[in-house]
Motif scaffolding. Structure first.
Motif, PDB file in Angstrom:
ATOM      1  N   PRO A 190       0.836  -1.198   0.000  1.00  0.00           N
ATOM      2  CA  PRO A 190       0.000   0.000   0.000  1.00  0.00           C
ATOM      3  C   PRO A 190       0.872   1.250   0.000  1.00  0.00           C
ATOM      4  O   PRO A 190       2.056   1.195   0.372  1.00  0.00           O
ATOM      5  CB  PRO A 190      -0.804  -0.121   1.302  1.00  0.00           C
ATOM      6  CG  PRO A 190       0.044  -0.968   2.178  1.00  0.00           C
ATOM      7  CD  PRO A 190       0.777  -1.914   1.278  1.00  0.00           C
ATOM      8  N   ARG A 191       0.284   2.348  -0.366  1.00  0.00           N
ATOM      9  CA  ARG A 191       1.072   3.574  -0.589  1.00  0.00           C
ATOM     10  C   ARG A 191       1.737   4.104   0.676  1.00  0.00           C
ATOM     11  O   ARG A 191       2.708   4.870   0.585  1.00  0.00           O
ATOM     12  CB  ARG A 191       0.183   4.651  -1.212  1.00  0.00           C
ATOM     13  CG  ARG A 191      -0.906   5.172  -0.296  1.00  0.00           C
ATOM     14  CD  ARG A 191      -1.904   5.995  -1.072  1.00  0.00           C
ATOM     15  NE  ARG A 191      -2.820   6.704  -0.193  1.00  0.00           N
ATOM     16  CZ  ARG A 191      -4.046   7.087  -0.546  1.00  0.00           C
ATOM     17  NH1 ARG A 191      -4.492   6.816  -1.767  1.00  0.00           N
ATOM     18  NH2 ARG A 191      -4.806   7.740   0.297  1.00  0.00           N
ATOM     19  N   ASN A 192       1.280   3.719   1.867  1.00  0.00           N
ATOM     20  CA  ASN A 192       1.920   4.225   3.088  1.00  0.00           C
ATOM     21  C   ASN A 192       2.913   3.226   3.688  1.00  0.00           C
ATOM     22  O   ASN A 192       3.317   3.380   4.835  1.00  0.00           O
ATOM     23  CB  ASN A 192       0.866   4.615   4.130  1.00  0.00           C
ATOM     24  CG  ASN A 192       0.068   3.439   4.658  1.00  0.00           C
ATOM     25  OD1 ASN A 192       0.084   2.354   4.081  1.00  0.00           O
ATOM     26  ND2 ASN A 192      -0.647   3.665   5.755  1.00  0.00           N
ATOM     27  N   GLN A 193       3.328   2.233   2.894  1.00  0.00           N
ATOM     28  CA  GLN A 193       4.326   1.275   3.369  1.00  0.00           C
ATOM     29  C   GLN A 193       5.663   1.442   2.647  1.00  0.00           C
ATOM     30  O   GLN A 193       6.477   0.523   2.634  1.00  0.00           O
ATOM     31  CB  GLN A 193       3.808  -0.157   3.199  1.00  0.00           C
ATOM     32  CG  GLN A 193       2.632  -0.506   4.105  1.00  0.00           C
ATOM     33  CD  GLN A 193       3.061  -0.811   5.539  1.00  0.00           C
ATOM     34  OE1 GLN A 193       3.987  -0.206   6.068  1.00  0.00           O
ATOM     35  NE2 GLN A 193       2.400  -1.751   6.170  1.00  0.00           N
ATOM     36  N   VAL A 250       3.012  -0.062  -6.305  1.00  0.00           N
ATOM     37  CA  VAL A 250       2.318   0.444  -5.114  1.00  0.00           C
ATOM     38  C   VAL A 250       0.843   0.700  -5.408  1.00  0.00           C
ATOM     39  O   VAL A 250       0.491   1.195  -6.472  1.00  0.00           O
ATOM     40  CB  VAL A 250       2.997   1.751  -4.633  1.00  0.00           C
ATOM     41  CG1 VAL A 250       2.295   2.299  -3.397  1.00  0.00           C
ATOM     42  CG2 VAL A 250       4.467   1.507  -4.332  1.00  0.00           C
ATOM     43  N   TRP A 251      -0.004   0.393  -4.441  1.00  0.00           N
ATOM     44  CA  TRP A 251      -1.447   0.661  -4.552  1.00  0.00           C
ATOM     45  C   TRP A 251      -1.890   1.597  -3.426  1.00  0.00           C
ATOM     46  O   TRP A 251      -1.260   1.641  -2.388  1.00  0.00           O
ATOM     47  CB  TRP A 251      -2.254  -0.646  -4.522  1.00  0.00           C
ATOM     48  CG  TRP A 251      -2.039  -1.502  -3.297  1.00  0.00           C
ATOM     49  CD1 TRP A 251      -1.073  -2.438  -3.087  1.00  0.00           C
ATOM     50  CD2 TRP A 251      -2.835  -1.513  -2.099  1.00  0.00           C
ATOM     51  NE1 TRP A 251      -1.195  -3.019  -1.847  1.00  0.00           N
ATOM     52  CE2 TRP A 251      -2.277  -2.476  -1.217  1.00  0.00           C
ATOM     53  CE3 TRP A 251      -3.965  -0.800  -1.671  1.00  0.00           C
ATOM     54  CZ2 TRP A 251      -2.792  -2.742   0.060  1.00  0.00           C
ATOM     55  CZ3 TRP A 251      -4.482  -1.070  -0.410  1.00  0.00           C
ATOM     56  CH2 TRP A 251      -3.902  -2.033   0.444  1.00  0.00           C
ATOM     57  N   THR A 252      -3.003   2.243  -3.617  1.00  0.00           N
ATOM     58  CA  THR A 252      -3.625   2.781  -4.820  1.00  0.00           C
ATOM     59  C   THR A 252      -3.543   4.300  -4.709  1.00  0.00           C
ATOM     60  O   THR A 252      -3.838   4.858  -3.655  1.00  0.00           O
ATOM     61  CB  THR A 252      -5.094   2.333  -4.940  1.00  0.00           C
ATOM     62  OG1 THR A 252      -5.182   0.928  -4.988  1.00  0.00           O
ATOM     63  CG2 THR A 252      -5.759   2.950  -6.155  1.00  0.00           C
ATOM     64  N   PHE A 278       1.564  10.392  -6.542  1.00  0.00           N
ATOM     65  CA  PHE A 278       2.329   9.750  -7.617  1.00  0.00           C
ATOM     66  C   PHE A 278       3.764  10.269  -7.615  1.00  0.00           C
ATOM     67  O   PHE A 278       4.721   9.487  -7.714  1.00  0.00           O
ATOM     68  CB  PHE A 278       1.651  10.029  -8.960  1.00  0.00           C
ATOM     69  CG  PHE A 278       2.157   9.174 -10.088  1.00  0.00           C
ATOM     70  CD1 PHE A 278       1.411   8.091 -10.530  1.00  0.00           C
ATOM     71  CD2 PHE A 278       3.367   9.440 -10.725  1.00  0.00           C
ATOM     72  CE1 PHE A 278       1.862   7.285 -11.576  1.00  0.00           C
ATOM     73  CE2 PHE A 278       3.831   8.657 -11.760  1.00  0.00           C
ATOM     74  CZ  PHE A 278       3.069   7.565 -12.187  1.00  0.00           C
ATOM     75  N   GLU A 279       3.914  11.584  -7.486  1.00  0.00           N
ATOM     76  CA  GLU A 279       5.248  12.186  -7.537  1.00  0.00           C
ATOM     77  C   GLU A 279       6.118  11.714  -6.382  1.00  0.00           C
ATOM     78  O   GLU A 279       7.310  11.416  -6.557  1.00  0.00           O
ATOM     79  CB  GLU A 279       5.112  13.706  -7.510  1.00  0.00           C
ATOM     80  CG  GLU A 279       6.390  14.456  -7.768  1.00  0.00           C
ATOM     81  CD  GLU A 279       6.147  15.948  -7.883  1.00  0.00           C
ATOM     82  OE1 GLU A 279       5.811  16.566  -6.850  1.00  0.00           O
ATOM     83  OE2 GLU A 279       6.277  16.491  -9.000  1.00  0.00           O
ATOM     84  N   GLN A 280       5.546  11.631  -5.181  1.00  0.00           N
ATOM     85  CA  GLN A 280       6.310  11.161  -4.020  1.00  0.00           C
ATOM     86  C   GLN A 280       6.846   9.747  -4.238  1.00  0.00           C
ATOM     87  O   GLN A 280       8.005   9.449  -3.949  1.00  0.00           O
ATOM     88  CB  GLN A 280       5.428  11.156  -2.773  1.00  0.00           C
ATOM     89  CG  GLN A 280       5.113  12.516  -2.193  1.00  0.00           C
ATOM     90  CD  GLN A 280       4.291  12.379  -0.920  1.00  0.00           C
ATOM     91  OE1 GLN A 280       4.653  11.629  -0.020  1.00  0.00           O
ATOM     92  NE2 GLN A 280       3.183  13.086  -0.844  1.00  0.00           N
ATOM     93  N   LEU A 281       5.995   8.882  -4.721  1.00  0.00           N
ATOM     94  CA  LEU A 281       6.386   7.493  -4.918  1.00  0.00           C
ATOM     95  C   LEU A 281       7.375   7.342  -6.073  1.00  0.00           C
ATOM     96  O   LEU A 281       8.283   6.508  -6.023  1.00  0.00           O
ATOM     97  CB  LEU A 281       5.148   6.632  -5.140  1.00  0.00           C
ATOM     98  CG  LEU A 281       4.234   6.530  -3.916  1.00  0.00           C
ATOM     99  CD1 LEU A 281       2.876   5.965  -4.296  1.00  0.00           C
ATOM    100  CD2 LEU A 281       4.890   5.689  -2.827  1.00  0.00           C
ATOM    101  N   ALA A 282       7.208   8.159  -7.101  1.00  0.00           N
ATOM    102  CA  ALA A 282       8.167   8.148  -8.208  1.00  0.00           C
ATOM    103  C   ALA A 282       9.545   8.572  -7.708  1.00  0.00           C
ATOM    104  O   ALA A 282      10.568   7.965  -8.065  1.00  0.00           O
ATOM    105  CB  ALA A 282       7.693   9.070  -9.324  1.00  0.00           C
ATOM    106  N   GLU A 283       9.587   9.597  -6.886  1.00  0.00           N
ATOM    107  CA  GLU A 283      10.862  10.077  -6.341  1.00  0.00           C
ATOM    108  C   GLU A 283      11.512   9.022  -5.443  1.00  0.00           C
ATOM    109  O   GLU A 283      12.738   8.926  -5.372  1.00  0.00           O
ATOM    110  CB  GLU A 283      10.651  11.375  -5.563  1.00  0.00           C
ATOM    111  CG  GLU A 283      10.329  12.572  -6.457  1.00  0.00           C
ATOM    112  CD  GLU A 283      10.014  13.838  -5.664  1.00  0.00           C
ATOM    113  OE1 GLU A 283       9.852  13.717  -4.416  1.00  0.00           O
ATOM    114  OE2 GLU A 283       9.920  14.911  -6.278  1.00  0.00           O
TER     115      GLU A 283
END
Length: 278
Positions: free
Chosen positions: A204-207, A243-245, A252-257
Motif C-alpha cells: 500500500p502507498r503508506n508502506q 504500489v497501490w492505490t 504519484f510524484e512522491q512514490l516516483a521520487e
C-alpha cells in the motif's frame, strides 16, 4: 527520475465503472497504461468473473455498486450478465470476455480475490500444514482463471493477498509472474514473496519508507513509518515494487521520487507531474 509504469486500478475506477469491459477497454486506450488491474472470483458455476466485493449490494461513494444483491459466488452467470454496475449499462463480465476485448499491447494484473468462500486467511504468512490446505482450497478456481488467461496474448501478472492463492498459482502456472500483495505487515509480505519467488511485491502507498505518505493512515493500515525498507529489500532481491492505490499527482510524484517501479492508480494523467529522465 524516470516515471513508474501505470497500472489502471480496476480500469481507472475514478473515471469509469470499475471492473467492467468498458472500463478496461477505455483504460487501455490511454498511452501511459501499462496494465489493467482487475479482480476475479467465481460465479455460482465456477466461471471466473471480474468483480471486487464479495457481495453485489455494496456501495461506492454512496451509490449502489450494482442493481443486484447477494454473494457473487452464489449468483449465476445469467444473473450477473444482467447485473448493472454503478448505474451504467455495463454489467459484470466474465474474465474471458474482458480479456477478449483487450488489445494484446496492454498487460493485465489479475488479482485473485476470492475462490468462492468466506473461509480465507487475509495477508497472513502461513505454517506448512496451513499452506497445503489453503493451496488446495484455491487450486480449482486458480486453474479456471489460468485457463482463461492462457488465451490472452498480452502480459499477465497474478497477484493476491492470500498465500494459498499464490501457492496454487505456482503449482498450476509456474511460468506466469506473480506478486504478493502486502497489507499491514511488510515482513509477512516479503516472506510470502520469497517463499514463492514472486517477481513483484505490491505494498500500500503508506508502506514505502522515506515518503510523506508513510506518515499517513490508509484504510485500516496505521500511520506508522515502516521498520523495514520494503523498496530497498525488494530491489536487492530482484523484485519489482508496484504500489497501490494512488489518486493524486502529488502521491504519484512522491512514490516516483522514492524509486518505485509501478503505481496502481484510479485516474490517468497523474504521471505527467514527473519530469522525464534526461
Amino acid at each position: 527520475m524516470s516515471s513508474p509504469e501505470v497500472l489502471a486500478h480496476r480500469g481507472f475506477a475514478g473515471l469509469f465503472p470499475e471492473n467492467t469491459i468498458g472500463a478496461a477497454t477505455d483504460a487501455a486506450a490511454y498511452e501511459e497504461t501499462t496494465m489493467i488491474e482487475i479482480d476475479v472470483q467465481p460465479a455460482s458455476c465456477g466461471t471466473p468473473v471480474v468483480f471486487h466485493d464479495d457481495r453485489l449490494d455494496g456501495t461506492r461513494d454512496g451509490r449502489p455498486t450494482t442493481d443486484g444483491s447477494g454473494l457473487v459466488w452464489e449468483t449465476s452467470l445469467e444473473e450477473l450478465a444482467e447485473t448493472h454496475v454503478l448505474g451504467t449499462d455495463e454489467t459484470v463480465p466474465t474474465l474471458s470476455a474482458l480479456l477478449e476485448a483487450l488489445p494484446e499491447s496492454v498487460g493485465v494484473n489479475v488479482e485473485l480475490k476470492n475462490p468462492g468462500s468466506a473461509d480465507l486467511r487475509f495477508a497472513e504468512a502461513l505454517s506448512g500444514t496451513d499452506r497445503d490446505d489453503r493451496r488446495d482450497h484455491w487450486a480449482p478456481f486458480v486453474d479456471r482463471v489460468v485457463s482463461d488467461c492462457d488465451g490472452f496474448g498480452g502480459e499477465v501478472l497474478f497477484s493476491s493477498f492470500y498465500e494459498g492463492a499464490l501457492a496454487a498459482t505456482r503449482d498450476v502456472a509456474p511460468d506466469y509472474p506473480a506478486a504478493a500483495l502486502v497489507a499491514d505487515s511488510v515482513e509477512d509480505g516479503l516472506e510470502i514473496a520469497r517463499r514463492y519467488d514472486c517477481e513483484a511485491v505490491h505494498p500500500p502507498r503508506n508502506q514505502v519508507r522515506g515518503t510523506a505518505l508513510a506518515s499517513e493512515s490508509y484504510g485500516p493500515i496505521p500511520a506508522d513509518e515502516p521498520e523495514i525498507d520494503l523498496l530497498e529489500v525488494a530491489h536487492e532481491e530482484g523484485r519489482t515494487v508496484n504500489v497501490w492505490t494512488v489518486d493524486t499527482w502529488l502521491q504519484f510524484e512522491q512514490l516516483a521520487e522514492a524509486g518505485v517501479d509501478g503505481i496502481i492508480v484510479d485516474y490517468p494523467g497523474l504521471e505527467k507531474s514527473v519530469a522525464p529522465a534526461e
